[in-house]
Design an enzyme around this catalytic site. Structure first.
Site, PDB file in Angstrom:
ATOM      1  N   HIS A 122       0.860  -1.184   0.000  1.00  0.00           N
ATOM      2  CA  HIS A 122       0.000   0.000   0.000  1.00  0.00           C
ATOM      3  C   HIS A 122       0.890   1.226   0.000  1.00  0.00           C
ATOM      4  CE1 HIS A 122      -3.143   2.827   1.102  1.00  0.00           C
ATOM      5  NE2 HIS A 122      -3.988   1.914   0.693  1.00  0.00           N
ATOM      6  N   ASP A 133      -7.878  -5.278  -0.232  1.00  0.00           N
ATOM      7  CA  ASP A 133      -8.338  -6.124  -1.350  1.00  0.00           C
ATOM      8  C   ASP A 133      -8.001  -7.589  -1.170  1.00  0.00           C
ATOM      9  OD1 ASP A 133      -7.412  -3.285  -3.013  1.00  0.00           O
ATOM     10  OD2 ASP A 133      -9.443  -4.078  -3.171  1.00  0.00           O
TER      11      ASP A 133
HETATM   12  C1  SDX Z   1      -6.053   0.161  -3.011  1.00  0.00           C
HETATM   13  O1  SDX Z   1      -4.327   4.630  -2.083  1.00  0.00           O
HETATM   14  C2  SDX Z   1      -5.295   4.017  -1.502  1.00  0.00           C
HETATM   15  O2  SDX Z   1      -5.750   4.364  -0.437  1.00  0.00           O
HETATM   16  C3  SDX Z   1      -5.808   2.844  -2.273  1.00  0.00           C
HETATM   17  C4  SDX Z   1      -6.833   1.985  -1.536  1.00  0.00           C
HETATM   18  C5  SDX Z   1      -8.130   2.735  -1.287  1.00  0.00           C
HETATM   19  O3  SDX Z   1      -8.871   2.347  -0.377  1.00  0.00           O
HETATM   20  O4  SDX Z   1      -8.444   3.658  -2.089  1.00  0.00           O
HETATM   21  O5  SDX Z   1      -6.332   1.538  -0.301  1.00  0.00           O
HETATM   22  C6  SDX Z   1      -7.228   0.775  -2.372  1.00  0.00           C
HETATM   23  O6  SDX Z   1      -5.734   0.510  -4.116  1.00  0.00           O
HETATM   24  C7  SDX Z   1      -5.231  -0.839  -2.242  1.00  0.00           C
HETATM   25  C8  SDX Z   1      -3.967  -1.331  -3.049  1.00  0.00           C
HETATM   26  C9  SDX Z   1      -4.450  -2.431  -3.993  1.00  0.00           C
HETATM   27  N1  SDX Z   1      -3.361  -2.775  -4.977  1.00  0.00           N
HETATM   28  C10 SDX Z   1      -2.766  -3.969  -4.919  1.00  0.00           C
HETATM   29  O7  SDX Z   1      -2.985  -4.821  -4.046  1.00  0.00           O
HETATM   30  C11 SDX Z   1      -1.812  -4.229  -6.084  1.00  0.00           C
HETATM   31  C12 SDX Z   1      -0.478  -4.768  -5.552  1.00  0.00           C
HETATM   32  N2  SDX Z   1       0.200  -3.703  -4.828  1.00  0.00           N
HETATM   33  C13 SDX Z   1       1.144  -2.884  -5.510  1.00  0.00           C
HETATM   34  O8  SDX Z   1       0.913  -2.650  -6.848  1.00  0.00           O
HETATM   35  C14 SDX Z   1       1.666  -1.717  -4.692  1.00  0.00           C
HETATM   36  O9  SDX Z   1       1.916  -2.179  -3.429  1.00  0.00           O
HETATM   37  C15 SDX Z   1       0.839  -0.451  -4.582  1.00  0.00           C
HETATM   38  C16 SDX Z   1       0.516   0.104  -5.938  1.00  0.00           C
HETATM   39  C17 SDX Z   1      -0.424  -0.722  -3.832  1.00  0.00           C
HETATM   40  C18 SDX Z   1       1.644   0.585  -3.811  1.00  0.00           C
HETATM   41  O10 SDX Z   1       2.789   0.798  -4.541  1.00  0.00           O
HETATM   42  P1  SDX Z   1       3.805   1.994  -4.119  1.00  0.00           P
HETATM   43  O11 SDX Z   1       3.479   2.590  -2.805  1.00  0.00           O
HETATM   44  O12 SDX Z   1       3.898   2.908  -5.274  1.00  0.00           O
HETATM   45  O13 SDX Z   1       5.117   1.237  -3.832  1.00  0.00           O
HETATM   46  P2  SDX Z   1       6.143   0.847  -4.932  1.00  0.00           P
HETATM   47  O14 SDX Z   1       5.408   0.410  -6.161  1.00  0.00           O
HETATM   48  O15 SDX Z   1       7.114   1.946  -5.055  1.00  0.00           O
HETATM   49  O16 SDX Z   1       6.780  -0.439  -4.269  1.00  0.00           O
HETATM   50  C19 SDX Z   1       7.750  -0.268  -3.273  1.00  0.00           C
HETATM   51  C20 SDX Z   1       8.596  -1.533  -3.386  1.00  0.00           C
HETATM   52  C21 SDX Z   1       9.028  -1.831  -4.821  1.00  0.00           C
HETATM   53  O17 SDX Z   1      10.245  -2.522  -4.764  1.00  0.00           O
HETATM   54  P3  SDX Z   1      11.624  -1.670  -5.050  1.00  0.00           P
HETATM   55  O18 SDX Z   1      11.450  -0.998  -6.410  1.00  0.00           O
HETATM   56  O19 SDX Z   1      11.719  -0.664  -3.916  1.00  0.00           O
HETATM   57  O20 SDX Z   1      12.709  -2.720  -5.029  1.00  0.00           O
HETATM   58  O21 SDX Z   1       7.816  -2.662  -2.987  1.00  0.00           O
HETATM   59  C22 SDX Z   1       7.652  -3.536  -4.085  1.00  0.00           C
HETATM   60  C23 SDX Z   1       7.987  -2.778  -5.334  1.00  0.00           C
HETATM   61  O22 SDX Z   1       8.478  -3.631  -6.357  1.00  0.00           O
HETATM   62  N3  SDX Z   1       6.252  -3.953  -4.070  1.00  0.00           N
HETATM   63  C24 SDX Z   1       5.837  -5.197  -4.237  1.00  0.00           C
HETATM   64  C25 SDX Z   1       4.437  -5.139  -4.107  1.00  0.00           C
HETATM   65  N4  SDX Z   1       4.052  -3.872  -3.881  1.00  0.00           N
HETATM   66  C26 SDX Z   1       5.188  -3.132  -3.868  1.00  0.00           C
HETATM   67  N5  SDX Z   1       6.489  -6.361  -4.503  1.00  0.00           N
HETATM   68  C27 SDX Z   1       5.719  -7.462  -4.610  1.00  0.00           C
HETATM   69  N6  SDX Z   1       4.363  -7.498  -4.489  1.00  0.00           N
HETATM   70  C28 SDX Z   1       3.694  -6.345  -4.233  1.00  0.00           C
HETATM   71  N7  SDX Z   1       2.355  -6.368  -4.125  1.00  0.00           N
END
Ligand code: SDX
Length: 431
Positions: A308, A366
């Site tokens: 998140h 989710d």
């Molecule tokens: C919702 O914003 C809100 O409030 C949203 C929400 C709401 O109620 O409106 O809460 C609803 O959207 C919840 C989130 C649902 N999405 C998912 O479950 C999809 C999977 N999650 C990711 O895509 C991700 O975690 C995000 C998009 C939710 C958040 O991404 P960020 O904060 O932009 O973090 P990032 O992409 O910069 O990741 C940080 C690191 C990265 O690694 P590095 O580049 O630092 O090496 O963490 C890793 C990412 O690769 N990472 C993951 C991961 N999520 C982040 N690695 C594996 N699996 C994951 N799910």
């Protein structure tokens, strides 16, 4: 507007600029950079707005480190266990918990506006049967501005109120109709003798051929899912609604824009993507393979339902949702649901893995919602429409708050330009 509590100094090219600092009632201080471009001829740079406050708000607060979510100051776990969705809607819209009389009036208002204009039924028939229900919802909600001309003037307080009630009242009807259309069953009209969540389940699962009685435990779980998804600060879809509204667009167009943004798998589409991932994993022995992919820097694969932008400890909604999942699956006699077993084992293994601990990746809202919705009988394509239905009140509350903000101006971010400097056109024969 918050009061200036401090001044930050920024020195660029030998000149120092004073930036006012505001202290919120909760959360980090903010630097006011609104005059920076005019004073120092520089932009700030923050793709994804990870460090940028786009507005001030009194509606919802999230503390990502503490795993805290407040709606008008009330913790989400208390609202989920002691309140119900329409009361939470009232709280989000008007700022205070209603009296018994206020709640009765509000619920009656919503109940008596759940039908849509009969001619709007034709919109559904323009879609292919296999259209994703989110595509249908974007289209039909946007088209509400073609029917409800008496509630599109955003400068009229009464029209804003009418549009708010219409959207909250009609979204379950539209979502249920999108579902019915996709499975070739007739639309089921809303019923005024059912509460909001029971009405939605009835519109989704009743058929004209026989009596359908809504299970009260499922209705309660549905209501709780609505409450857990109601609002969430300035997330991507809410920011989309605010940006659309800043141009003066009508409320139905703004909410349709929010639905479109929510659809993405990184946002509200994650509940559908998460269940599809759990089904792809299939059995607990395949979990290490998927965790390895999620950790592989060269693989864009991510575990859906994990991580998140704000929560870096745990998503308090996931904790409540997990309780509901156990209740619903017990009721449905599928407590040994293989998908739930995979989900629980995946959560256990991921939380024990240093990669996820270091990057603070925890199950989000989710992760469990899809399991409950599937146990209720919804296809995965209906998971995000349920999210959109529930989030409508959050979008509307934030939309109303923005329109009442005297500082409102059209949103217009700038950029860090890395393209070509001016060059002369070259005729095609000389290229
Ligand atoms: C919702 O914003 C809100 O409030 C949203 C929400 C709401 O109620 O409106 O809460 C609803 O959207 C919840 C989130 C649902 N999405 C998912 O479950 C999809 C999977 N999650 C990711 O895509 C991700 O975690 C995000 C998009 C939710 C958040 O991404 P960020 O904060 O932009 O973090 P990032 O992409 O910069 O990741 C940080 C690191 C990265 O690694 P590095 O580049 O630092 O090496 O963490 C890793 C990412 O690769 N990472 C993951 C991961 N999520 C982040 N690695 C594996 N699996 C994951 N799910």
């Amino acid at each position: 507007m918050a009061e200036t509590t401090d001044t930050a100094k920024l020195t660029i090219k030998g000149k120092t600029y004073d930036l006012p600092v505001y202290s919120p009632t909760a959360g980090p201080d903010v630097l006011d950079i609104r005059k920076l471009y005019a004073q120092a001829d520089v932009f700030t740079y923050d793709p994804g707005f990870t460090s940028t406050a786009a507005c001030d708000s009194t509606i919802t607060f999230i503390d990502g480190d503490k795993g805290e979510l407040l709606h008008r100051g009330y913790p989400i776990d208390q609202l989920a266990s002691q309140s119900h969705y329409l009361e939470v809607c009232y709280l989000l819209l008007y700022g205070e918990l209603p009296s018994a009389a206020e709640l009765e009036k509000f619920e009656s208002l919503v109940t008596n506006h759940t039908m849509i204009h009969e001619q709007m039924h034709n919109f559904f028939r323009g879609f292919r049967r296999d259209a994703h229900p989110m595509a249908t919802m974007v289209g039909v909600v946007g088209a509400m501005s073609a029917f409800y001309h008496d509630s599109t003037d955003i400068n009229d307080e009464h029209q804003r109120e009418v549009a708010s009630i219409r959207l909250i009242a009609k979204m379950p009807t539209i979502a249920a109709m999108a579902y019915k259309y996709s499975i070739g069953q007739p639309f089921v009209y809303p019923r005024n003798d059912l509460d909001y969540a029971a009405n939605f389940l009835h519109m989704c699962f009743a058929v004209p051929a026989e009596q359908y009685n809504v299970n009260p435990i499922l209705a309660r779980a549905m209501d709780r899912i609505f409450t857990l998804h109601a609002d969430h600060e300035q997330n991507a879809s809410t920011s989309t609604v605010r940006l659309a509204s800043s141009s003066g667009a009508n409320p139905f167009a703004c909410i349709a824009a929010g639905i479109a943004c929510l659809w993405g798998p990184a946002h509200g589409g994650a509940n559908q993507a998460c269940l599809e991932m759990l089904k792809e994993i299939g059995t607990p022995d395949r979990i290490p393979e998927f965790i390895a992919r999620a950790k592989d820097k060269n693989d864009p694969y991510r575990l859906m339902g994990f991580g998140h932008r704000v929560y870096k400890n745990f998503d308090p909604r996931a904790t409540v949702m997990k309780q509901s999942a156990d209740e619903v699956l017990d009721l449905m006699g599928v407590e040994n649901n293989p998908i739930l077993q995979v989900a629980k084992e995946l959560e256990r293994q991921a939380l024990a893995d240093p990669y996820f601990a270091e990057k603070k990746l925890f199950p989000n809202v989710d992760f469990y919602s899809g399991i409950i919705l599937e146990a209720m009988g919804f296809p995965t394509s209906m998971f995000t429409p349920v999210f959109a239905l529930a989030r409508t009140v959050g979008w509307i509350s934030q939309w109303k708050e923005q329109l009442a903000d005297p500082q409102l101006k059209i949103g217009r971010p700038r950029q860090l330009y890395l393209g070509s400097t001016p060059r002369d056109y070259v005729d095609i024969e000389n290229r």
